[in-house]
Design an enzyme around this catalytic site. Structure first.
Site: not given
Length: 190
Positions: A141-144
């Site tokens: 889940i690409p929080c970056h």
């Protein structure tokens, strides 16, 4: 009453132990994936030489082996999307934010404000930031891919922090403005 200090190693209670656990190395150090038996429940990047479940024996499950293969392909540059089953645990608001994060594609980024608008949370930038920080499934889940206004990096909770986020953004070709320290005259105690 004396407060208890947090243990540096995981507790040995069966309730603290993930059903599945696998570790591997990656360009950012070691990583760890956990599972509830059917889905991936967390991904952690090594911080200060430690992973959350370093004290436990690995118990690789098929879902973890699949996830590890996909993460390895991501780092090798041959994968842009993940299709492994995930089981994020959070409040309804956090789940909405994490669903919004899942809609940010490889090589793209959004600001906290844009993400808030996308999920119908308007100008809840701080609440969005808190939910992003609580994500236990980074990369998957690409929080970056979330930046502050103007494309600035304001922090990252995984691995080595901001340098880890910079590596991930560079890996995906995402433009950003590096975190800039406050001038000395602003950081001095008054």
């Amino acid at each position: 009453m004396t407060p208890r200090r947090a243990a540096s190693r995981p507790l040995t209670s069966l309730f603290d132990r993930p059903v599945g656990l696998i570790r591997s190395s990656c360009p950012l150090g070691r990583l760890e994936l956990t599972s509830d038996g059917t889905a991936v429940t967390s991904l952690s990047l090594e911080r200060n030489g430690e992973l959350p479940h370093d004290g436990y024996v690995e118990s690789p499950l098929d879902v973890l082996l699949t996830a590890l293969e996909q993460v390895s392909e991501y780092f090798a540059g041959s994968r842009r999307n993940f299709d492994v089953r995930l089981s994020p645990v959070g409040t309804p608001f956090q789940l909405a934010v994490w669903t919004g994060l899942g809609g940010i594609g490889f090589g793209a980024a959004k600001t906290y404000g844009q993400l808030g608008h996308d999920i119908g949370a308007g100008l809840a930038g701080r609440a969005i930031g808190s939910a992003v920080r609580a994500n236990r499934l980074p990369l998957l889940i690409p929080c970056h891919r979330v930046l502050a206004a103007g494309g600035r990096i304001t922090g990252y909770t995984q691995g080595s922090g901001v340098s880890t986020k910079q590596w991930l953004l560079d890996h995906e070709g995402i433009d950003y403005r590096p975190l800039v320290s406050a001038p000395v005259w602003q950081s001095a105690a008054v």
